[in-house]
Enzyme design. Structure first.
Site, PDB file in Angstrom:
ATOM      1  CD  GLU A  76      -2.782   3.704  -5.628  1.00 44.33           C
ATOM      2  OE1 GLU A  76      -3.845   2.717  -5.714  1.00 44.33           O
ATOM      3  OE2 GLU A  76      -2.050   3.422  -5.297  1.00 44.33           O
ATOM      4  CG  HIS A  94      -2.893  -0.319  -6.998  1.00 46.58           C
ATOM      5  ND1 HIS A  94      -2.982  -0.184  -5.742  1.00 46.58           N
ATOM      6  CD2 HIS A  94      -2.786  -2.074  -6.854  1.00 46.58           C
ATOM      7  CE1 HIS A  94      -3.796  -0.752  -5.469  1.00 46.58           C
ATOM      8  NE2 HIS A  94      -3.448  -1.920  -5.582  1.00 46.58           N
ATOM      9  NE  ARG A 119      -4.104  -1.696  -0.117  1.00 46.68           N
ATOM     10  CZ  ARG A 119      -4.248  -2.853  -1.266  1.00 46.68           C
ATOM     11  NH1 ARG A 119      -3.319  -2.904  -1.702  1.00 46.68           N
ATOM     12  NH2 ARG A 119      -5.463  -2.962  -1.226  1.00 46.68           N
TER      13      ARG A 119
END
Length: 327
Positions: free
Chosen positions: A262, A281, A233
């Protein structure tokens, strides 16, 4: 008694639908909900479901009175565990174990790309420039530190060992770890091993303990030439501190599949730093990316569905206190 109603939120082809139907043994009714369906249209369907496969919003879950179990298609659970409002009466299971291969292969891909200057050579190709860059790095003989020595971290450790890397893992306990690790530490030992690591890989979930783990002082403890990869993360790393130390010439390269914030804003400094490799991602994507990973997720769904129908304990049951699956 009617059939078990299951809403499926991830896209399945006809073969995958047949696999789920077989696991349901004629006792289930599957509703496949298109991702593009407006929220106001899908909520009436979800409200009838006892089980949901996929990742509904917390507000949707709160408005599903019959819901007893959510089976995620992701490994990361922070979308629920780090937010308020997930009903205590609803069981949550994730897809732990499905992403070891796909994410470990991503880690090796970006690691090799940084070591062999492949990003720069790709840029030169666009300019029709034939020029040797030099200053390459061999992985063999290096020291790697994997933050998060769980399923995904262990997949990376096995591949690194095949390259002749000395691998240290970090997790909650340093007991009974797989033999692909040379040593294992807990967070208390992190500051002692960071200065000796040539490669640092973040595979940690988002929990209260992991947020901001790599702050400025720790980034500076790393070797000036160290390579940093994050697939867990984005908030594992203090982004402002990372930009600062990179601009000062610290760290040999950084590969980020996750960022904080993000998605990364268009004008963010990380876009323009040459030693940074960014991806949106995608390290652990499944549906729409990798059939092999899709089918692993389906396998977990089927295993747990058979357990649910048989009244057995579910696999990958998420512990909300810890923030990840423990069973």
């Amino acid at each position: 008694m009617g059939r078990l109603k299951i809403a499926v939120l991830f896209p399945c082809d006809e073969a995958q639908k047949r696999i789920l139907a077989e696991a349901g043994k004629g006792q289930c009714e599957f509703w496949y909900i298109d991702r593009q369906m407006p929220r106001e249209e899908r909520l009436p369907v979800l409200r009838q479901a006892e089980v949901i496969f996929g990742e509904p919003g917390i507000r949707e879950i709160q408005n599903c009175p019959r819901l007893k179990w959510v089976q995620m298609s992701w490994a990361g659970t922070d979308v629920y565990t780090m937010r308020e409002g997930f009903p205590e009466k609803v069981k949550l299971t994730n897809a732990r174990g499905c992403f070891q291969t796909v994410i470990a292969e991503y880690i090796m891909a970006v690691l090799l790309a940084m070591c062999r200057n492949l990003k720069q050579y790709a840029g030169q190709q666009q300019e029709e420039c034939w020029k040797q860059i030099g200053k390459e790095i061999l992985i063999s003989g290096k020291n790697a530190l994997i933050l998060g020595a769980g399923d995904i971290g262990t997949g990376a450790a096995r591949r690194l060992k095949a390259f002749g890397v000395h691998v240290t893992g970090m997790r909650r306990t340093d007991r009974n770890y797989p033999d692909c690790y040379d040593t294992m530490i807990t967070e208390e030992g992190l500051d002692g091993v960071l200065p000796g690591a040539d490669i640092v890989i973040g595979c940690l979930p988002f929990t209260k303990e992991t947020k901001g783990l790599l702050y400025e002082e720790r980034l500076r403890k790393m070797k000036k030439t160290a390579l940093l990869i994050n697939v867990g993360r984005g908030n594992l790393i203090d982004t402002e501190a990372l930009v600062k130390v990179l601009k000062e010439g610290h760290l040999g390269g950084v590969a980020l599949d996750v960022t904080d914030p993000e998605p990364l804003p268009a004008a963010h400094p990380l876009w323009k730093i040459e030693r940074v490799l960014l991806t949106p991602h995608i390290a652990g994507q499944s549906f729409g990316y990798s059939k092999e990973t899709e089918n692993k997720v389906l396998h977990i769904c089927c295993q747990n569905l058979e357990r649910y129908l048989g009244g057995k304990e579910l696999l990958n049951l998420v512990d909300f206190e810890k923030g990840y699956a423990t069973v």
